[in-house]
Design a protein around this motif. Sequence first.
Motif, short mmCIF file in Angstrom:
data_model
loop_
_atom_site.label_atom_id
_atom_site.label_comp_id
_atom_site.label_asym_id
_atom_site.label_seq_id
_atom_site.Cartn_x
_atom_site.Cartn_y
_atom_site.Cartn_z
N LYS A 1 35.20 34.13 43.11
CA LYS A 1 35.24 33.96 44.55
C LYS A 1 36.64 34.32 45.06
N ASP B 1 33.99 37.35 50.20
CA ASP B 1 32.85 36.46 49.98
C ASP B 1 31.82 36.56 51.11
N ARG C 1 37.58 33.81 48.22
CA ARG C 1 37.88 32.93 49.36
C ARG C 1 38.39 33.74 50.55
N LEU D 1 28.90 30.20 55.62
CA LEU D 1 29.25 29.40 54.45
C LEU D 1 28.02 28.90 53.73
N SER D 2 26.96 28.61 54.47
CA SER D 2 25.72 28.20 53.84
C SER D 2 25.19 29.31 52.93
N GLY E 1 37.92 23.34 47.01
CA GLY E 1 36.61 22.84 46.60
C GLY E 1 36.65 21.95 45.38
N GLU F 1 27.34 29.70 49.82
CA GLU F 1 27.12 28.62 48.85
C GLU F 1 25.75 28.67 48.21
#
Length: 340
Positions: A62, A121, A64, A309-310, A29, A313
């Motif tokens: 995070k 996550d 990941r 993932l939305s 990222g 985030e």
Amino acid sequence: MVSEKVTSNDVARLAGVSQSAVSRFFTPGTSVSKRTAEKIKAAADELGYRPNVLARSLITGKSRIIGLVVAYLENYFYPDVVERLSRLLQDKGYHVLVFISSLAADKVEEITQEILDYQVDGIVLASANMSSELAARCHASGVPIVLFNRLQDDEKLSAVTSDNRGGGRMLALHLVETGRRRIAYIAGFEGASTQRDRERGFREGLDEAGQALFARDVGNFRYEEAQAAARRLFAAPEAERPDAVFVCNDHMAFAVMDVLRFELNLTIPGDVAVVGFDDVPPARWPSYNLTTIRQSVDDMVAETVATLLSAIEGDVSPARRVCLPGALVVRGSSQPAKPI
């Protein structure tokens, strides 16, 4: 003699860059310039440096890591799903931690609590059921969850499914159209939404065609239990046994077909038409040639990853419920036994 561990500072000194640049290079990222990236990579390769993922997670907050829970891998459908989900998540910079649970919600609670201990996550829950209490705990901990090929009543849980009800309806109408009149059903695990929705749609399709379900048994999504269900359903004399059967998924349908042909000496589709659901690879093999409902696995996986993932985030939108259409794939297992 044990050699000293190579650190990011060692890489930075050899590459002639700052330690923070090395950290950015190895953090998904983030980015550095192309020239800097080339120097860091060359230095890391020369020194044999690998970043400490766990240590980095303490800094970034995070991990990941995505926890993926599946109830069983015996069914061809789920190894395929695990592979596709893992590949897509890895492309997005995430690692997948796979946990094997059971169909029962109490075991899922144990597994999911263990997953939370890994500071994941997000969680993808496939082929298993989650209690509303556990869902609430995960939601309170801030860990996003997406149900794959399952639905729950909890409106806070996002889910991606096929149109199981619509698929069941299509299979019922197809069997009626081929002239079958004594149509049976072999259910999966009674607590699964996929089972309930497929049976509901199947019964609705039969009702629409002016027929009622002739017989029913349960296979619990297990090969051996589906075999036993077939033996019970087809033990009656010819005039009293089904002339067609919808088996709740392909995995069980193969078991039923094996019993019909090799134990009971019945022909498919001459004596009995058999249909399934999923369209896993063996359904296309000449030995089965199974009529089934094809699930759009790639689309389901893409929607699952995008939804998860939305949420990771920071998207605080209401939970998403995505239902994707399936397609009826007609093969030799359900051809008309005679002209109608």
